[in-house]
Design a protein around this motif. Sequence first.
Motif, PDB file in Angstrom:
ATOM      1  N   LYS A  57       1.064  -1.189   0.052  1.00  0.00           N
ATOM      2  CA  LYS A  57      -0.047   0.079   0.034  1.00  0.00           C
ATOM      3  C   LYS A  57       0.844   1.190   0.153  1.00  0.00           C
ATOM      4  CE  LYS A  57      -3.762   2.488   1.204  1.00  0.00           C
ATOM      5  NZ  LYS A  57      -3.437   3.709   0.450  1.00  0.00           N
ATOM      6  N   GLY A  58       0.562   2.313  -0.632  1.00  0.00           N
ATOM      7  CA  GLY A  58       1.115   3.489  -0.772  1.00  0.00           C
ATOM      8  C   GLY A  58       1.030   4.360   0.593  1.00  0.00           C
ATOM      9  N   HIS A  59       1.993   4.965   1.097  1.00  0.00           N
ATOM     10  CA  HIS A  59       1.958   5.859   2.100  1.00  0.00           C
ATOM     11  C   HIS A  59       2.758   6.950   2.195  1.00  0.00           C
ATOM     12  CE1 HIS A  59       0.186   2.612   4.632  1.00  0.00           C
ATOM     13  NE2 HIS A  59       1.256   1.856   4.233  1.00  0.00           N
ATOM     14  N   GLN A  87       7.882   8.280   1.422  1.00  0.00           N
ATOM     15  CA  GLN A  87       7.125   8.130   0.562  1.00  0.00           C
ATOM     16  C   GLN A  87       7.070   6.982  -0.573  1.00  0.00           C
ATOM     17  OE1 GLN A  87       8.239  11.578   2.253  1.00  0.00           O
ATOM     18  NE2 GLN A  87       9.374  10.976   0.410  1.00  0.00           N
ATOM     19  N   VAL A  88       6.012   6.464  -0.758  1.00  0.00           N
ATOM     20  CA  VAL A  88       5.786   5.428  -1.782  1.00  0.00           C
ATOM     21  C   VAL A  88       4.411   5.364  -2.107  1.00  0.00           C
ATOM     22  CG1 VAL A  88       5.903   3.354  -0.110  1.00  0.00           C
ATOM     23  CG2 VAL A  88       6.598   2.937  -2.284  1.00  0.00           C
ATOM     24  N   GLY A  89       4.309   4.916  -3.405  1.00  0.00           N
ATOM     25  CA  GLY A  89       2.911   4.952  -4.203  1.00  0.00           C
ATOM     26  C   GLY A  89       2.383   3.413  -4.031  1.00  0.00           C
ATOM     27  N   ASP A  90       0.966   3.288  -4.090  1.00  0.00           N
ATOM     28  CA  ASP A  90       0.337   1.915  -4.223  1.00  0.00           C
ATOM     29  C   ASP A  90       1.115   1.052  -5.051  1.00  0.00           C
ATOM     30  OD1 ASP A  90      -1.565   2.847  -2.314  1.00  0.00           O
ATOM     31  OD2 ASP A  90      -3.075   3.220  -3.993  1.00  0.00           O
ATOM     32  N   ALA A  92       4.016   0.179  -5.617  1.00  0.00           N
ATOM     33  CA  ALA A  92       5.373   0.654  -6.194  1.00  0.00           C
ATOM     34  C   ALA A  92       6.511  -0.172  -5.836  1.00  0.00           C
ATOM     35  CB  ALA A  92       5.807   2.227  -6.043  1.00  0.00           C
TER      36      ALA A  92
END
Length: 108
Positions: A57-59, A87-90, A92
């Motif tokens: 999941k992105g967070h 930070q990281v996208g769904d 990714a």
Amino acid sequence: MQMPPFAFDTTDWMRLEPTGHAGASGTALWRTREFGAVRVRLVAYTPGYRADHGCSKGHILFCVEGELQTELEDGRRFTLAPGMSHQVGDGAEPHLSSTTVGARLIVD
């Protein structure tokens, strides 16, 4: 991210009842608010916490206190100290969190 319309509000995070979430070791205590589809959490990891799964999941995650280690699926490792974020996208890059000393984080 689209923010749905909602009225101005304030949050006293310490007044929210925490929910416990066991890791492979240790516990994560979540204090959660939801604003439509947007979920924001103040998360406290106990010393020795290690997630029981990798998360895809992105967070956006901001370290308030303590220290958090994040390991990516490809083996890269990162350490967050107070004032740092990741930070990281769904979908990714799957990531796994752990801490030896404990940590307090704001997580979307």
